[in-house]
Scaffold this active site. Structure first.
Site, PDB file in Angstrom:
ATOM      1  N   SER A 104     -51.394  18.151  12.088  1.00 41.77           N
ATOM      2  CA  SER A 104     -52.573  18.964  12.354  1.00 41.77           C
ATOM      3  C   SER A 104     -53.560  18.871  11.196  1.00 41.77           C
ATOM      4  O   SER A 104     -53.959  17.781  10.801  1.00 41.77           O
ATOM      5  CB  SER A 104     -52.138  20.407  12.627  1.00 41.77           C
ATOM      6  OG  SER A 104     -53.208  21.171  13.131  1.00 41.77           O
TER       7      SER A 104
ATOM      8  N   ASP B   9     -52.133  18.949  24.478  1.00 43.21           N
ATOM      9  CA  ASP B   9     -52.235  19.657  23.209  1.00 43.21           C
ATOM     10  C   ASP B   9     -53.419  20.598  23.306  1.00 43.21           C
ATOM     11  O   ASP B   9     -54.559  20.169  23.482  1.00 43.21           O
ATOM     12  CB  ASP B   9     -52.420  18.640  22.078  1.00 43.21           C
ATOM     13  CG  ASP B   9     -52.465  19.261  20.692  1.00 43.21           C
ATOM     14  OD1 ASP B   9     -52.859  20.433  20.576  1.00 43.21           O
ATOM     15  OD2 ASP B   9     -52.114  18.565  19.723  1.00 43.21           O
TER      16      ASP B   9
ATOM     17  N   HIS C 233     -49.032  21.671  20.592  1.00 38.02           N
ATOM     18  CA  HIS C 233     -49.589  21.215  19.320  1.00 38.02           C
ATOM     19  C   HIS C 233     -48.514  21.088  18.236  1.00 38.02           C
ATOM     20  O   HIS C 233     -48.790  20.555  17.169  1.00 38.02           O
ATOM     21  CB  HIS C 233     -50.680  22.196  18.871  1.00 38.02           C
ATOM     22  CG  HIS C 233     -51.478  21.731  17.696  1.00 38.02           C
ATOM     23  ND1 HIS C 233     -52.205  20.555  17.708  1.00 38.02           N
ATOM     24  CD2 HIS C 233     -51.648  22.270  16.455  1.00 38.02           C
ATOM     25  CE1 HIS C 233     -52.803  20.393  16.533  1.00 38.02           C
ATOM     26  NE2 HIS C 233     -52.473  21.418  15.751  1.00 38.02           N
TER      27      HIS C 233
END
Length: 272
Positions: free
Chosen positions: A96, A219, A248
């Site tokens: 991320s 996601d 995610h």
């Protein structure tokens, strides 16, 4: 114990001779998110684990709101960690926002990174724009920030299952809820605003380190088209793999899918 080591709960595990791997977690989690991956690495690599500043296990007194108003502050932290450990080069795995943090650090010091493995990565442009689909409109982000500000615990309870892709009773959602709850609310809001309102698209052509982009099919935060955007605009060689996983945080929700994929990208240089 040095200040960098203490501030980031720095750990090095494994005695492997194949090199050094740095694992960097994303927003709302901490280094425990890598618990399914680490056992597969320690025999062959030295594995560096740490908590990004502001994560639940870190001391909130170390969080400098001005320093971390931009992602460059986190990139400087990463470079300080590598310097503290005396690392000449590493394979960097970032999830991320930490994927982008690794990208920024590699622009400053490409010699420290042999490859970047970018999991669920976005060029920190989550807002939709002309000819760019980031996944969010400004109104949606404003509502997200207001929900965090007004009742952080309630926001966590709603955000965790959406982000992970599961129901409230699932182990993965409960684990993400735990690490979200551990972040001080004002710090969590500040970090979220920095992440969602940043934009590093113009810097992507400056990246020279090979990048392995790994993305889930579904996601909430990062649409699949974003991984293709990264692939197209990164300055160095890159490759994309889209996994048949949801959420995610595939390290938590789909470890049986993501672990072998990450291992393959860590252990093998793709023929670009």
């Amino acid at each position: 114990m040095g200040i960098v080591e203490e501030a980031h709960n720095l750990r090095v595990v494994g005695e492997g001779k194949r090199g050094v791997i740095v694992l960097a977690h994303g927003f709302g989690t901490d280094q425990s998110v890598w618990k399914h991956l680490v056992p597969h690495l320690v025999a062959d690599y030295r594995v560096v684990l740490f908590d990004t500043m502001g994560a639940g296990p870190t001391n909130p007194d170390y969080f400098d709101f001005s320093r971390y108003a931009t992602l460059e502050g986190y990139a400087l932290d990463l470079l300080a960690i590598l310097e503290e450990l005396g690392m000449a080069s590493c394979i960097y795995v970032g999830h991320s926002v930490s994927a982008v943090i690794g990208v920024l650090a590699s622009i400053s010091r490409p010699d420290l990174f042999s490859k970047l493995v970018l999991l669920s990565a976005s060029p920190s442009r989550y807002l939709n724009d002309v000819d760019y689909y980031g996944g969010f409109e400004q109104e949606e982000l404003d509502e997200l920030f207001e929900a965090m500000r007004s009742n952080y615990k309630a926001w966590c309870s709603g955000f965790a299952p959406l982000c992970v892709g599961g129901d409230l009773e699932s182990v993965s959602v409960q684990e993400f809820s735990r690490t979200l709850f551990n972040i001080r609310p004002d710090i969590a809001l500040s970090v979220a605003q920095t992440i969602f309102q940043s934009d590093v698209r113009t810097l992507l052509p400056l990246v020279s380190v090979p990048c392995h982009i790994v993305q889930s099919t579904k996601d909430l935060a990062v649409p699949v088209v974003v991984s293709e955007y990264l692939h197209k605009h990164l300055g160095g060689d890159s490759i994309v793999e889209v996994m048949p996983s949801e959420g995610h945080l595939p390290q938590l929700s789909s470890p049986d899918i993501v672990t072998p994929v990450l291992l393959r990208h860590i252990q093998h240089d793709i023929a670009f």
